[in-house]
Design an enzyme around this catalytic site. Structure first.
Site, PDB file in Angstrom:
ATOM      1  N   GLN A 199       0.837  -1.210   0.000  1.00  0.00           N
ATOM      2  CA  GLN A 199       0.000   0.000   0.000  1.00  0.00           C
ATOM      3  C   GLN A 199       0.869   1.257   0.000  1.00  0.00           C
ATOM      4  OE1 GLN A 199      -2.207  -0.608   3.606  1.00  0.00           O
ATOM      5  NE2 GLN A 199      -3.661  -2.027   2.695  1.00  0.00           N
ATOM      6  N   ARG A 234       3.295   7.720  -5.004  1.00  0.00           N
ATOM      7  CA  ARG A 234       4.334   7.850  -6.023  1.00  0.00           C
ATOM      8  C   ARG A 234       5.258   9.038  -5.873  1.00  0.00           C
ATOM      9  NH1 ARG A 234      -0.221   7.604 -10.347  1.00  0.00           N
ATOM     10  NH2 ARG A 234      -1.170   8.534  -8.502  1.00  0.00           N
ATOM     11  N   LEU A 247      14.790  -3.689   0.722  1.00  0.00           N
ATOM     12  CA  LEU A 247      15.667  -4.861   0.666  1.00  0.00           C
ATOM     13  C   LEU A 247      15.072  -5.830  -0.339  1.00  0.00           C
ATOM     14  CD1 LEU A 247      14.996  -7.864   2.117  1.00  0.00           C
ATOM     15  CD2 LEU A 247      15.014  -6.419   4.134  1.00  0.00           C
ATOM     16  N   ARG A 256      -3.776   7.456   5.273  1.00  0.00           N
ATOM     17  CA  ARG A 256      -3.507   6.273   6.097  1.00  0.00           C
ATOM     18  C   ARG A 256      -3.946   6.434   7.548  1.00  0.00           C
ATOM     19  NH1 ARG A 256      -3.709   2.786   2.069  1.00  0.00           N
ATOM     20  NH2 ARG A 256      -2.305   3.437   0.389  1.00  0.00           N
TER      21      ARG A 256
END
Lengths: 210, 210, 210, 210
Positions: free
Chosen positions: C78, C83, C90, C165
């Site tokens: 998410q 962008r 990793l 969020r």
């Protein structure tokens, strides 16, 4: 496609578009893997998405528009600050400037203004004739001179531009382009355009008509 | 529009596009206010623009493509790192996951692999039945599970993706999508696609055929 | 810099930052060529800019933050959809996955859940030992497995992420990261953080405390 | 921070920066979970990343720079076409234009040029006095007039700007800003700057010194 005149010598024209209201619905429905259950379900979906806060902007990005614009340089400078989109402008590095400049209505000193703008083109031509590169000679041309560019933009970024440039604090000249663009856009994405007016523009007190 | 199968259960399909080779030429010609003087002048223009360094990327941004993709999550994760473009994906917060996962060919332990993937779907369904939210139950589903999304991207960003994902260092599974996408794209933007192959892919040693 | 634990094994840490409240003021004042006339003029300027609609987003883009995050893959997926910002994660193409997965609290079937996640790591290790490439063997690892990444983002894009969020419709797990990030951010950009809470979060009914 | 004069009345100054060479290494090492094994391993890592094709651009995006620039409007217009980055410019909607315009060296007709530029400022002031809004009166000011802006940009986007504006086909005036910027940048990110020169600029035949 439709072209509307703006200001004394400018215009805005929709050259090509893709997706439209259908692409917004397509993008929203893939998230939920849902299908429309009735004739006006798609319209309600778009209205709902534009009303909610925060908005899911990505679904509006699959509708894309390509515009052709002729406007004064001072308007173009503001326009090019909108970074989500693609611009290609006629270049005064390669082309000779057309003798076309913006003349506002109902201002004082317009004769003096016109004389100065004509003088700047006269000087521009003399400098080029004297060997100045075009890219340098343009230093004398005022930001009221007309330029042309094409602009490819998705519907989300376009709505962002509308919100900023229809604003009462925006420059009057730029606002005329935003109004003309809204009118053309309403013809090809009527559901989104009307829902955007109801959900965003109207609550902010912004008008799309003169 | 054309859909090509990729991997064992995936696909890539071009759903809609705009502009094409003509939009590239349109954008280049507005800069120079030039007109084509012969039948193949446009083709030469595109080839020249793709050969020069640094490239004028904006002229390729007026051609836009909308793709529909079904691929394993581990491929989608790489894909979504390409930020210039718009994605909408089916959401496992709202939908029940389809029992579809990638099975590679010619690997050891494939029976054990399949059994584990089936077991993960069994557990996923038990967790949802036991009251876990879907968004949380998906924690047990491996990144080999298939997902679906739509991707709207301009031709410049698309070429950037091709260069990165056709690379020999790119993951083999992702490369299969890039190859299929190239083949479909070549059908609708043949001049740009061929010029891009000659000017960029070939010198890097990248192949678009198996 | 401060690191806060999030979920059972995750964290968020501010590694470096630039600009802060001062950069927002710097950017706003260059537009108007203005200077602060009193001690709290800067604070009022930031508050005013965050209250107005539409907002001048660019002035908040000169403050930049670099975060280090450890979170489940389903949260990272998410996150990476935002962008405007830079990610480096990793890679399980090059590294062997650490045996660390998210275990929610207060759910049914947790023993079964844990056993399955352990089994997936056992299988992953057997597949790698049997010659599968790491990038392919990861197909069996669920999206509840932890990943790590760094994220450099400007304050405007960061506020956009917070709004989305912290939303009640956002996934609970992601919301915990947004709350921890807000707390750390408040320590280094107190004027902007507080003004943002008053002007944007509070009117939307979003809370930054548990 | 360092400020360098550019052209007759312009300058470029680095106001603030973050990350530097260390952030590039930090970002690369998180992908591989690697650690430096020797003193010059980091330097070799950066060199290797800049030489390879295609490049992993994201690792260079965690180094960020804020510049303050004074340049002619025609240079600023080219500059603002670089979309990955943040600009705030002094606004001639709110401020009165400073009487400062670019005068090239070694050109014909310079007296006439100067007289015209002075006349344009005289007219500008008369129009404002006669009640024209500043945003409209600026139409008479040529694109050789100086403007000021701040620019926050990551090192990847900055290198892209350098490549395009150090090019022999770029406008000479813009190139002077690129050269000055390179010199300042080299002082704070020496490893990346030198590796970039060797891997990108030199092979293209681009020079950073006069």
């Amino acid at each position: 496609m439709e072209r509307l005149p703006v200001l004394d010598k400018g215009f805005i024209e929709l050259e090509e578009w893709m997706g439209g209201d259908a692409a917004v619905v397509r993008a929203a429905r893939i998230c939920y893997q849902s299908v429309a259950r009735s004739a006006d379900a798609d319209e309600r979906l778009i209205r709902r998405e534009l009303r909610r806060e925060p908005k899911v902007n990505t679904i509006f990005e699959h509708a894309v528009l390509r515009w052709h614009i002729k406007c004064p340089i001072f308007v173009a400078r503001q326009w090019h600050r909108h970074r989500i989109g693609s611009f290609n402008e006629l270049s005064l590095r390669y082309c000779i400037a057309e003798r076309a400049y913006y003349v506002p209505e109902n201002e004082a000193n317009l004769d003096e203004y016109r004389a100065h703008m004509e003088a700047s083109f006269d000087l521009y031509e003399r400098l080029v004739a004297a060997g100045w590169r075009r890219e340098r000679a343009r230093a004398v041309l005022g930001t009221g001179v007309y330029t042309e560019f094409i602009w490819t933009v998705n519907a989300w970024s376009f709505m962002n531009w509308l919100t900023k440039r229809l604003d009462k604090a925006a420059q009057w000249e730029h606002r005329q382009y935003a109004r003309a663009a809204y009118r053309i856009w309403q013809g090809i994405m009527p559901i989104t355009a009307n829902a955007f007016y109801e959900a965003v523009l109207k609550p902010l007190g912004l008008e799309v008509e003169e």
